[in-house]
Design a protein around this motif. Structure first.
Motif, PDB file in Angstrom:
ATOM      1  N   PHE A  64       0.841  -1.199   0.000  1.00  0.00           N
ATOM      2  CA  PHE A  64       0.000   0.000   0.000  1.00  0.00           C
ATOM      3  C   PHE A  64       0.883   1.259   0.000  1.00  0.00           C
ATOM      4  CE2 PHE A  64      -3.645   2.632   1.560  1.00  0.00           C
ATOM      5  CZ  PHE A  64      -4.545   2.268   0.575  1.00  0.00           C
ATOM      6  N   ASP A  65       0.636   2.223   0.917  1.00  0.00           N
ATOM      7  CA  ASP A  65       1.391   3.480   0.899  1.00  0.00           C
ATOM      8  C   ASP A  65       2.774   3.376   1.534  1.00  0.00           C
ATOM      9  OD1 ASP A  65      -0.590   4.720  -0.462  1.00  0.00           O
ATOM     10  OD2 ASP A  65      -1.357   5.900   1.196  1.00  0.00           O
ATOM     11  N   GLU A  66       3.169   2.197   1.962  1.00  0.00           N
ATOM     12  CA  GLU A  66       4.559   2.032   2.398  1.00  0.00           C
ATOM     13  C   GLU A  66       5.530   2.428   1.288  1.00  0.00           C
ATOM     14  OE1 GLU A  66       4.566  -1.510   5.777  1.00  0.00           O
ATOM     15  OE2 GLU A  66       5.066  -1.998   3.694  1.00  0.00           O
ATOM     16  N   THR A  67       5.100   2.274   0.059  1.00  0.00           N
ATOM     17  CA  THR A  67       5.978   2.614  -1.064  1.00  0.00           C
ATOM     18  C   THR A  67       6.434   4.071  -1.015  1.00  0.00           C
ATOM     19  OG1 THR A  67       6.179   2.610  -3.465  1.00  0.00           O
ATOM     20  CG2 THR A  67       4.035   3.179  -2.572  1.00  0.00           C
ATOM     21  N   PHE A  68       5.612   4.946  -0.433  1.00  0.00           N
ATOM     22  CA  PHE A  68       5.997   6.347  -0.279  1.00  0.00           C
ATOM     23  C   PHE A  68       6.786   6.579   1.013  1.00  0.00           C
ATOM     24  CE2 PHE A  68       1.748   6.405  -2.411  1.00  0.00           C
ATOM     25  CZ  PHE A  68       2.198   6.740  -3.684  1.00  0.00           C
ATOM     26  N   TYR A  69       6.205   6.162   2.128  1.00  0.00           N
ATOM     27  CA  TYR A  69       6.710   6.625   3.418  1.00  0.00           C
ATOM     28  C   TYR A  69       8.001   5.943   3.838  1.00  0.00           C
ATOM     29  CZ  TYR A  69       1.948   8.387   3.381  1.00  0.00           C
ATOM     30  OH  TYR A  69       0.780   8.999   3.007  1.00  0.00           O
ATOM     31  N   VAL A  70       8.165   4.669   3.536  1.00  0.00           N
ATOM     32  CA  VAL A  70       9.399   3.975   3.912  1.00  0.00           C
ATOM     33  C   VAL A  70      10.585   4.554   3.148  1.00  0.00           C
ATOM     34  CG1 VAL A  70      10.617   1.770   3.881  1.00  0.00           C
ATOM     35  CG2 VAL A  70       8.222   1.860   4.601  1.00  0.00           C
ATOM     36  N   LYS A  71      10.402   4.717   1.868  1.00  0.00           N
ATOM     37  CA  LYS A  71      11.504   5.259   1.065  1.00  0.00           C
ATOM     38  C   LYS A  71      11.779   6.726   1.403  1.00  0.00           C
ATOM     39  CE  LYS A  71       9.581   3.895  -2.765  1.00  0.00           C
ATOM     40  NZ  LYS A  71       9.268   3.625  -4.173  1.00  0.00           N
ATOM     41  N   ASP A  72      10.721   7.487   1.684  1.00  0.00           N
ATOM     42  CA  ASP A  72      10.926   8.875   2.118  1.00  0.00           C
ATOM     43  C   ASP A  72      11.677   8.929   3.445  1.00  0.00           C
ATOM     44  OD1 ASP A  72       9.664   9.904  -0.087  1.00  0.00           O
ATOM     45  OD2 ASP A  72       7.768  10.340   0.921  1.00  0.00           O
ATOM     46  N   ALA A  73      11.311   8.049   4.366  1.00  0.00           N
ATOM     47  CA  ALA A  73      11.981   8.025   5.669  1.00  0.00           C
ATOM     48  C   ALA A  73      13.463   7.668   5.516  1.00  0.00           C
ATOM     49  CB  ALA A  73      11.294   7.021   6.595  1.00  0.00           C
ATOM     50  N   GLN A 109      10.365  -3.520  -5.869  1.00  0.00           N
ATOM     51  CA  GLN A 109      10.850  -4.892  -5.735  1.00  0.00           C
ATOM     52  C   GLN A 109      12.348  -4.913  -5.472  1.00  0.00           C
ATOM     53  OE1 GLN A 109       8.944  -7.803  -5.620  1.00  0.00           O
ATOM     54  NE2 GLN A 109      10.931  -8.512  -4.835  1.00  0.00           N
ATOM     55  N   ALA A 110      13.099  -4.072  -6.170  1.00  0.00           N
ATOM     56  CA  ALA A 110      14.547  -3.998  -5.942  1.00  0.00           C
ATOM     57  C   ALA A 110      14.842  -3.513  -4.531  1.00  0.00           C
ATOM     58  CB  ALA A 110      15.191  -3.078  -6.977  1.00  0.00           C
ATOM     59  N   PHE A 111      14.041  -2.561  -4.047  1.00  0.00           N
ATOM     60  CA  PHE A 111      14.216  -2.069  -2.673  1.00  0.00           C
ATOM     61  C   PHE A 111      14.009  -3.201  -1.681  1.00  0.00           C
ATOM     62  CE2 PHE A 111      12.876  -0.147   1.290  1.00  0.00           C
ATOM     63  CZ  PHE A 111      13.682   0.971   1.407  1.00  0.00           C
ATOM     64  N   ALA A 112      12.947  -3.969  -1.881  1.00  0.00           N
ATOM     65  CA  ALA A 112      12.671  -5.092  -0.975  1.00  0.00           C
ATOM     66  C   ALA A 112      13.759  -6.154  -1.051  1.00  0.00           C
ATOM     67  CB  ALA A 112      11.316  -5.713  -1.318  1.00  0.00           C
ATOM     68  N   ASP A 113      14.401  -6.271  -2.223  1.00  0.00           N
ATOM     69  CA  ASP A 113      15.473  -7.256  -2.391  1.00  0.00           C
ATOM     70  C   ASP A 113      16.813  -6.769  -1.849  1.00  0.00           C
ATOM     71  OD1 ASP A 113      13.711  -8.986  -3.577  1.00  0.00           O
ATOM     72  OD2 ASP A 113      14.217  -8.394  -5.629  1.00  0.00           O
ATOM     73  N   GLY A 114      16.848  -5.521  -1.351  1.00  0.00           N
ATOM     74  CA  GLY A 114      18.073  -5.037  -0.717  1.00  0.00           C
ATOM     75  C   GLY A 114      18.745  -3.863  -1.388  1.00  0.00           C
ATOM     76  N   ASP A 115      18.251  -3.448  -2.542  1.00  0.00           N
ATOM     77  CA  ASP A 115      18.837  -2.299  -3.244  1.00  0.00           C
ATOM     78  C   ASP A 115      18.212  -1.016  -2.670  1.00  0.00           C
ATOM     79  OD1 ASP A 115      20.012  -0.523  -4.952  1.00  0.00           O
ATOM     80  OD2 ASP A 115      18.882  -1.144  -6.725  1.00  0.00           O
ATOM     81  N   ALA A 134       3.613   0.465   7.693  1.00  0.00           N
ATOM     82  CA  ALA A 134       4.396   1.694   7.857  1.00  0.00           C
ATOM     83  C   ALA A 134       3.771   2.851   7.094  1.00  0.00           C
ATOM     84  CB  ALA A 134       5.834   1.455   7.404  1.00  0.00           C
ATOM     85  N   ILE A 135       2.641   3.335   7.613  1.00  0.00           N
ATOM     86  CA  ILE A 135       2.052   4.567   7.095  1.00  0.00           C
ATOM     87  C   ILE A 135       1.815   5.500   8.277  1.00  0.00           C
ATOM     88  CG2 ILE A 135       1.086   3.532   5.022  1.00  0.00           C
ATOM     89  CD1 ILE A 135      -1.537   3.233   6.322  1.00  0.00           C
TER      90      ILE A 135
END
Length: 562
Positions: free
Chosen positions: A82-91, A109-115, A200-201
């Motif tokens: 959901f909106d974790e795609t915004f807030y986790v990466k922003d944090a 997907q790359a972020f979740a894989d460790g990139d 994480a929203i």
């Protein structure tokens, strides 16, 4: 019935906060009083040490339930939902740059894989202030961004602390460990509170900071009344007139509320609605307190002095703190619109406002752009909902769904499996809570109980402003902001139903039995719904069993209560 010489049984009895501590059972009654449970309690908890164990032990058990419900398999699923795609990466970029940086397209997907370090040097326009993302950044700093627990742990801790805070508030209001624990337990097992603590929203943080400010108002109420009474007593002793009463500038709990509400607005602007409602509430409380103390029959006196004090100690403080939440953006030149007036011809303010510093002009422009984006957000979404349906949880938000076939992904069900995270409150809690709110409105009109008024004020602050935005794209999970006051409303009604050990046995037994039955039912319903709140893999047929309403859309990808 209270055992002779024992105060243990009456110490936990729900009672009016204005009732004298020495209240005891009436003389000459004919009907039996209390219940077997009260008599057992009086025999068992018969020393101060045992009473302390009870007063700490029952809330500790509720806290443990909240911890398990929120931390169990917190890292699953290991994907941005959901909106974790915004807030986790922003944090994560806030932690490294001090401002939100942009990311390449389709990076989740790359972020979740460790990139996790592929962010660019370009700024990202954000729709919400940064403080809630700074709170998330604490968990990322401890666990790292490669671990999904790091994404969500800050939100989970906030959700757990909110349960503890709600029990403290309820204990202060109702003077009962039982009723306080009931309020906390309802929150500990409710699906809305569980889901919003595991994703994480931002909205869980909005709820928590507003609830902290609510607790400060509760403490300020007694602080103010005690000092007002002392002032009146001193003036009377000195033979001086009371006039329009004191100004009473030193109100630390009110100041703390202003700070917290500034931080709350620094998570989402809905914190400003809490500020407005809470400030008006303080003025009304001041007027009534002055009238009860005999200071003045003129409400203008309380409105003038109480209003000025509330405004000065809350509103300017909240706005200064709000600006402070933008410190990372202010101290670093790379943020979005950070150099807008310097790089945009004709953008500088002129005339009477030409003296305003560039940073303030840039920040104001950013706020206006955020407002324009938010107010004009009308993009249709399959899970958007009308706020009129929120109290009954008629349109939950599907935040994650993964269907798997037998033999793949660990699925062993012939009909296939489903993993879902659906923000849906425990239906029994929310339906009963709605009835409790309606009943408290009636009780407030008829009996003027300040506790009921304060609970309804908190709920109104988090709920009613959304009626202004029924045409905007909004979601049921926003209801977490006012959910604690719904839980408090239920607790307040059960305080009336359960009564006290001095009540007639029939009423007392009936009240306690009703409470036990209710707790058993909501616990069973929460156990039943827990898998679809937490992304557990379950047989598809079991997932379908949770579609309670006839118009519940069962098609994968269109799940929702219509």
């Amino acid at each position: 019935m209270t055992a002779p010489g024992s105060t243990a049984a009456s110490a936990d009895a729900p009672r009016d906060a204005d009732e004298p501590d020495g209240f005891d059972e009436p003389d000459g009654f004919d009907e039996p009083r209390g219940s077997r449970l009260d008599r057992w309690f009086a025999r068992t908890v018969n020393t101060p040490a045992k009473l302390r164990l009870y007063n700490w032990g029952l809330p500790a058990f509720v806290t443990l339930v909240a911890i398990v419900a929120r931390l169990w398999a917190l890292g699953d699923p290991h994907s941005l939902i959901f909106d974790e795609t915004f807030y986790v990466k922003d944090a994560w970029t806030l932690l490294h740059k001090g401002w939100e940086a942009a990311w390449p397209a389709n990076i989740d997907q790359a972020f979740a894989d460790g990139d996790v370090n592929s962010y660019t040097n370009d700024p990202e326009f954000v729709a919400h202030p940064p403080f809630g993302k700074w709170m998330m950044a604490v968990g990322l700093a401890i666990f790292g961004a490669q671990n999904a627990v790091g994404w969500r742990i800050s939100t989970a801790v906030v959700g757990i602390l909110a349960v503890v805070l709600l029990m403290l508030i309820a204990k202060r209001m109702f003077r009962s460990t039982l009723i306080a624990s009931v309020a906390g337990f309802i929150m500990a097992i409710d699906g809305n509170a569980i889901v919003m603590s595991r994703v994480a929203i931002l909205d869980d943080s909005v709820m928590f900071l507003a609830l902290l400010a609510f607790g400060c108002l509760l403490l300020d109420r007694s602080w103010h009344e005690k000092r007002l009474a002392a002032w009146v007593a001193a003036r009377v002793e000195q033979g001086r007139t009371l006039g329009w009463g004191p100004w009473m500038w030193w109100r630390p709990w009110l100041l703390a509320a202003g700070i917290l509400l500034g931080l709350d607005a620094g998570v989402k602007w809905t914190g400003f609605y809490f500020l407005a409602f809470f400030a008006v509430y303080v003025v009304l409380v001041d007027v009534l307190a002055r009238r009860r103390a005999g200071v003045s029959d003129w409400p203008e006196a309380g409105i003038l002095k109480g209003g000025i004090v509330a405004f000065v100690l809350m509103v300017p403080v909240a706005f200064v703190v709000y600006v402070g939440t933008w410190a990372g953006w202010l101290l670093n030149p790379g943020g979005y619109y950070r150099n807008w007036v310097q790089t945009t011809p004709g953008a500088h303010w002129t005339g009477a406002l030409s003296w305003v510093p560039d940073w303030a002009q840039n920040l104001w422009h950013y706020q206006s752009e955020m407002y324009g984006y938010s107010i004009n957000l009308h993009t249709p979404h399959p899970y958007q909902s009308n706020p009129l349906t929120w109290l009954l949880q008629l349109r939950p938000t599907s935040m994650y769904y993964l269907g798997t076939n037998d033999g793949s992904g660990g699925c062993t069900s012939s009909g296939g499996c489903a993993s879902a995270i659906t923000d849906l409150g425990n239906p029994i809690i929310w339906w009963a809570g709605t009835a409790a709110v309606i009943y408290l409105i009636y009780r407030l009109i008829r009996y003027r109980d300040w506790r009921h008024g304060m609970i309804l004020m908190g709920l109104a602050a988090g709920y009613l402003p959304w009626m202004l935005y029924t045409g905007r794209t909004i979601f049921t999970f926003y209801s977490i902001a006012f959910a604690p006051y719904l839980y408090l409303a239920l607790a307040a009604v059960f305080a009336l139903i359960v009564g006290r050990p001095t009540d007639e046995s029939y009423d007392r037994v009936r009240g306690l039995s009703t409470l036990v039955v209710f707790l058993v039912i909501i616990t069973g319903v929460s156990v039943f719904f827990y898998p679809i709140w937490t992304g557990m893999q379950i047989p598809f047929s079991y997932w379908q069993m949770h579609m309670w309403l006839p118009n519940f859309t069962t098609g994968i990808g269109t799940i929702g209560w219509i």
